[in-house]
Write a protein that holds these residues in place. Structure first.
Motif, PDB file in Angstrom:
ATOM      1  N   VAL A 224       0.723  -1.295  -0.023  1.00 18.32           N
ATOM      2  CA  VAL A 224       0.107   0.019  -0.020  1.00 18.32           C
ATOM      3  C   VAL A 224       1.638   1.113  -0.106  1.00 18.32           C
ATOM      4  N   VAL A 225       0.310   2.194  -0.860  1.00 18.22           N
ATOM      5  CA  VAL A 225       1.359   3.826  -0.794  1.00 18.22           C
ATOM      6  C   VAL A 225       0.563   4.440  -0.448  1.00 18.22           C
ATOM      7  N   LEU A 226       1.555   5.088   0.355  1.00 21.97           N
ATOM      8  CA  LEU A 226       0.237   6.760   0.794  1.00 21.97           C
ATOM      9  C   LEU A 226       1.508   7.962   0.197  1.00 21.97           C
ATOM     10  N   ASN A 227       0.687   8.517   0.053  1.00 17.71           N
ATOM     11  CA  ASN A 227       1.319   9.809  -0.281  1.00 17.71           C
ATOM     12  C   ASN A 227       0.680  11.236   0.194  1.00 17.71           C
ATOM     13  N   ILE A 232      -2.632   5.922  -2.756  1.00 15.00           N
ATOM     14  CA  ILE A 232      -2.409   5.974  -4.116  1.00 15.00           C
ATOM     15  C   ILE A 232      -2.302   5.376  -4.930  1.00 15.00           C
ATOM     16  N   ALA A 233      -1.706   4.010  -3.927  1.00 11.40           N
ATOM     17  CA  ALA A 233      -1.786   2.491  -4.696  1.00 11.40           C
ATOM     18  C   ALA A 233      -2.052   1.643  -3.760  1.00 11.40           C
ATOM     19  N   GLU A 234      -2.161   0.437  -4.458  1.00 11.86           N
ATOM     20  CA  GLU A 234      -1.907  -0.861  -3.713  1.00 11.86           C
ATOM     21  C   GLU A 234      -2.250  -2.138  -5.196  1.00 11.86           C
ATOM     22  N   GLY A 235      -0.974  -2.983  -4.273  1.00  8.37           N
ATOM     23  CA  GLY A 235      -1.271  -3.841  -5.803  1.00  8.37           C
ATOM     24  C   GLY A 235       0.059  -5.013  -5.144  1.00  8.37           C
ATOM     25  N   THR A 236       0.534  -5.817  -5.925  1.00  9.92           N
ATOM     26  CA  THR A 236       1.705  -6.317  -6.071  1.00  9.92           C
ATOM     27  C   THR A 236       3.259  -5.710  -6.430  1.00  9.92           C
TER      28      THR A 236
END
Length: 260
Positions: A224-227, A232-236
């Motif tokens: 999981v990506v935070l900004n 802003i994104a989630e995935g492999t």
């Protein structure tokens, strides 16, 4: 994969500052999920919300389908959601074995008075804690340093001891805040393998915050990506590495695009 932990629209505001804004994701049983993002993205705040060290402004965290948001942190830990800290919080005046024993008192059956008077239940607790400490240290590959003062350990072993202290509480979900910080490549790879074995061999679900991108990409099932406090994104790992929003916000542009 059924969700063991659910983060549902969690928001945290400090006055006019929104540190975490409407973040949602699920974590499955025996999964390793990493949370990444630039400094100040809200990662550590999110961990404090999940482990209930901070109260949410809105949204909720569910564990096994039940709300754990805003409970006392020790209650959440007893339920099975335990966090380690970015700062290496170790009992440095104790030996390695003593540190792991002390951490188990969260699960004590005897009362404080029972320990004072040395009751049968207290003695049974102490014996069980010692046996489990020896088992954990063997699992962590730290048996040889059991009687070493924690203050004498190098950085890599200090981080491993922090994980052992977390495991001593018998968690179902373990939150690791920058477990690879300050390590050389050899120590990092050893700790990556250790964290993976914690998940695979002991059945512990792992959430981690980390800046070491090679380690994150190596160890994670999902990311999981935070900004600026927002997801802003989630995935492999492969999906995250090729996500344009993530590249722009955090991972950086390709070398040929910046003239290198």
């Amino acid at each position: 994969m059924s969700a063991l932990l659910e983060v549902c629209g969690v928001t945290k505001k400090f006055g006019g500052l929104t540190a975490v804004n409407d973040v949602s994701f699920d974590v499955g049983q025996n999964e390793i999920l990493s949370v990444i993002g630039p400094n100040g993205a809200g990662k550590s705040t999110l961990f404090k919300l999940i482990s209930s060290f901070l109260r949410t402004t809105s949204g909720e965290v569910l564990y096994e389908g039940k709300r754990i948001s805003d409970l006392k942190p020790h209650v959440v830990a007893r339920l099975g959601v335990v966090r380690t800290f970015q700062e290496t919080t170790i009992f440095k005046s104790m030996t390695v074995r003593e540190s792991v024993i002390v951490a188990q008192h969260l699960r004590a059956k005897a009362s404080l008075a029972g320990y004072f008077w040395g009751t049968r239940t207290a003695r049974a607790d102490i014996a069980a804690f010692g046996r489990y400490a020896d088992e954990l240290l063997e699992f962590m590959g730290m048996s040889a340093m059991a009687e070493e003062l924690a203050s004498n350990l190098p950085q890599g072993h200090l981080r491993a001891l922090g994980i052992a202290i977390g495991l001593a509480t018998d968690p179902k979900v373990l939150l690791l805040d920058e477990p690879f910080a300050g390590m050389n490549p050899e120590e990092t790879m050893r700790t990556v393998n250790l964290v993976r074995s914690v998940c695979d061999a002991r059945g512990v679900t792992i959430l981690l915050v980390e800046h070491d991108m090679p380690a994150v990409m190596n160890i994670s099932d999902r990311i999981v990506v935070l900004n600026f406090g927002e997801k802003i994104a989630e995935g492999t790992p492969s999906e995250i590495q090729n996500n344009e929003k993530v590249i722009e916000a955090y991972l950086g542009s390709a070398d040929d695009e910046v003239g290198i």
